[in-house]
Design a protein around this motif. Structure first.
Motif, PDB file in Angstrom:
ATOM      1  N   ALA A   1      -0.840  -5.267 -16.692  1.00 32.43           N
ATOM      2  CA  ALA A   1      -0.271  -4.189 -15.888  1.00 32.43           C
ATOM      3  C   ALA A   1       1.225  -4.403 -15.644  1.00 32.43           C
ATOM      4  N   ILE A   2       1.659  -5.669 -15.492  1.00 32.77           N
ATOM      5  CA  ILE A   2       3.082  -5.918 -15.233  1.00 32.77           C
ATOM      6  C   ILE A   2       3.845  -6.314 -16.490  1.00 32.77           C
ATOM      7  N   ALA A   3       3.153  -6.523 -17.611  1.00 31.08           N
ATOM      8  CA  ALA A   3       3.823  -6.913 -18.859  1.00 31.08           C
ATOM      9  C   ALA A   3       4.882  -5.890 -19.316  1.00 31.08           C
ATOM     10  N   PRO A   4       4.617  -4.586 -19.251  1.00 32.83           N
ATOM     11  CA  PRO A   4       5.658  -3.636 -19.663  1.00 32.83           C
ATOM     12  C   PRO A   4       6.921  -3.724 -18.799  1.00 32.83           C
ATOM     13  N   PHE A   5       6.737  -3.976 -17.513  1.00 31.92           N
ATOM     14  CA  PHE A   5       7.899  -4.102 -16.629  1.00 31.92           C
ATOM     15  C   PHE A   5       8.716  -5.345 -16.964  1.00 31.92           C
ATOM     16  N   LEU A   6       8.041  -6.443 -17.279  1.00 25.50           N
ATOM     17  CA  LEU A   6       8.726  -7.665 -17.675  1.00 25.50           C
ATOM     18  C   LEU A   6       9.477  -7.453 -18.992  1.00 25.50           C
ATOM     19  N   LEU A   7       8.867  -6.760 -19.913  1.00 28.14           N
ATOM     20  CA  LEU A   7       9.506  -6.464 -21.191  1.00 28.14           C
ATOM     21  C   LEU A   7      10.752  -5.594 -20.999  1.00 28.14           C
ATOM     22  N   ILE A   8      10.639  -4.569 -20.169  1.00 26.19           N
ATOM     23  CA  ILE A   8      11.785  -3.693 -19.894  1.00 26.19           C
ATOM     24  C   ILE A   8      12.904  -4.481 -19.221  1.00 26.19           C
ATOM     25  N   PHE A   9      12.571  -5.345 -18.265  1.00 28.51           N
ATOM     26  CA  PHE A   9      13.599  -6.161 -17.612  1.00 28.51           C
ATOM     27  C   PHE A   9      14.270  -7.092 -18.606  1.00 28.51           C
ATOM     28  N   GLY A  10      13.504  -7.699 -19.503  1.00 31.17           N
ATOM     29  CA  GLY A  10      14.079  -8.598 -20.517  1.00 31.17           C
ATOM     30  C   GLY A  10      15.046  -7.861 -21.430  1.00 31.17           C
ATOM     31  N   ILE A  11      14.657  -6.694 -21.890  1.00 34.90           N
ATOM     32  CA  ILE A  11      15.545  -5.898 -22.750  1.00 34.90           C
ATOM     33  C   ILE A  11      16.800  -5.494 -21.979  1.00 34.90           C
ATOM     34  N   PHE A  12      16.631  -5.046 -20.751  1.00 33.58           N
ATOM     35  CA  PHE A  12      17.766  -4.647 -19.916  1.00 33.58           C
ATOM     36  C   PHE A  12      18.725  -5.818 -19.701  1.00 33.58           C
ATOM     37  N   TYR A  13      18.163  -7.008 -19.478  1.00 33.25           N
ATOM     38  CA  TYR A  13      18.987  -8.193 -19.239  1.00 33.25           C
ATOM     39  C   TYR A  13      19.842  -8.513 -20.461  1.00 33.25           C
ATOM     40  N   PHE A  14      19.238  -8.531 -21.646  1.00 36.49           N
ATOM     41  CA  PHE A  14      19.966  -8.923 -22.848  1.00 36.49           C
ATOM     42  C   PHE A  14      20.904  -7.843 -23.363  1.00 36.49           C
ATOM     43  N   LEU A  15      20.636  -6.580 -23.075  1.00 36.75           N
ATOM     44  CA  LEU A  15      21.493  -5.508 -23.577  1.00 36.75           C
ATOM     45  C   LEU A  15      22.550  -5.050 -22.589  1.00 36.75           C
ATOM     46  N   VAL A  16      22.356  -5.278 -21.299  1.00 35.74           N
ATOM     47  CA  VAL A  16      23.303  -4.778 -20.296  1.00 35.74           C
ATOM     48  C   VAL A  16      23.910  -5.900 -19.460  1.00 35.74           C
ATOM     49  N   ILE A  17      23.095  -6.683 -18.814  1.00 37.06           N
ATOM     50  CA  ILE A  17      23.591  -7.660 -17.837  1.00 37.06           C
ATOM     51  C   ILE A  17      24.354  -8.796 -18.514  1.00 37.06           C
TER      52      ILE A  17
END
Length: 101
Positions: free
Chosen positions: A18-34
């Motif tokens: 249930a939380i895996a998609p949120f973790l994946l989205i955060f990981g992508i956001f971290y590497f592409l934006v932050i």
């Protein structure tokens, strides 16, 4: 069969999935934006720390000038014939490239 029974069936791994998609989205956001933004901010801070007298700088307001004096939190720049401005170090967005190169 009842819909709620279908949703809660499983072997207990439901919370992770249930939380895996949120973790994946955060990981992508971290590497592409932050991460790139953090690197860019660090490079700008290093560039500002290495500025010296007679370097030409550009401010966030578009003012281009030559550094005449360096203070603790600001620069005195010469921007026109008789125009001297005191700008904060945080206002510098870049170093002007030398035209001869």
């Amino acid at each position: 069969m009842n819909l709620t029974l279908l949703l809660f069936q499983g072997d207990g791994g439901g919370l992770f999935w249930a939380i895996a998609p949120f973790l994946l989205i955060f990981g992508i956001f971290y590497f592409l934006v932050i991460l790139p933004q953090k690197r860019q901010r660090q490079q700008l801070q290093e560039m500002i720390a290495n500025l010296k007298i007679n370097d030409e700088v550009v401010t966030n307001g578009g003012v281009i000038g030559k550094i005449k004096e360096i203070k603790e939190t600001s620069f005195i720049i010469h921007s026109a014939d008789k125009s001297f401005l005191e700008i904060g170090k945080s206002a510098v967005v870049g170093k002007r490239a030398e035209e001869g190169k």
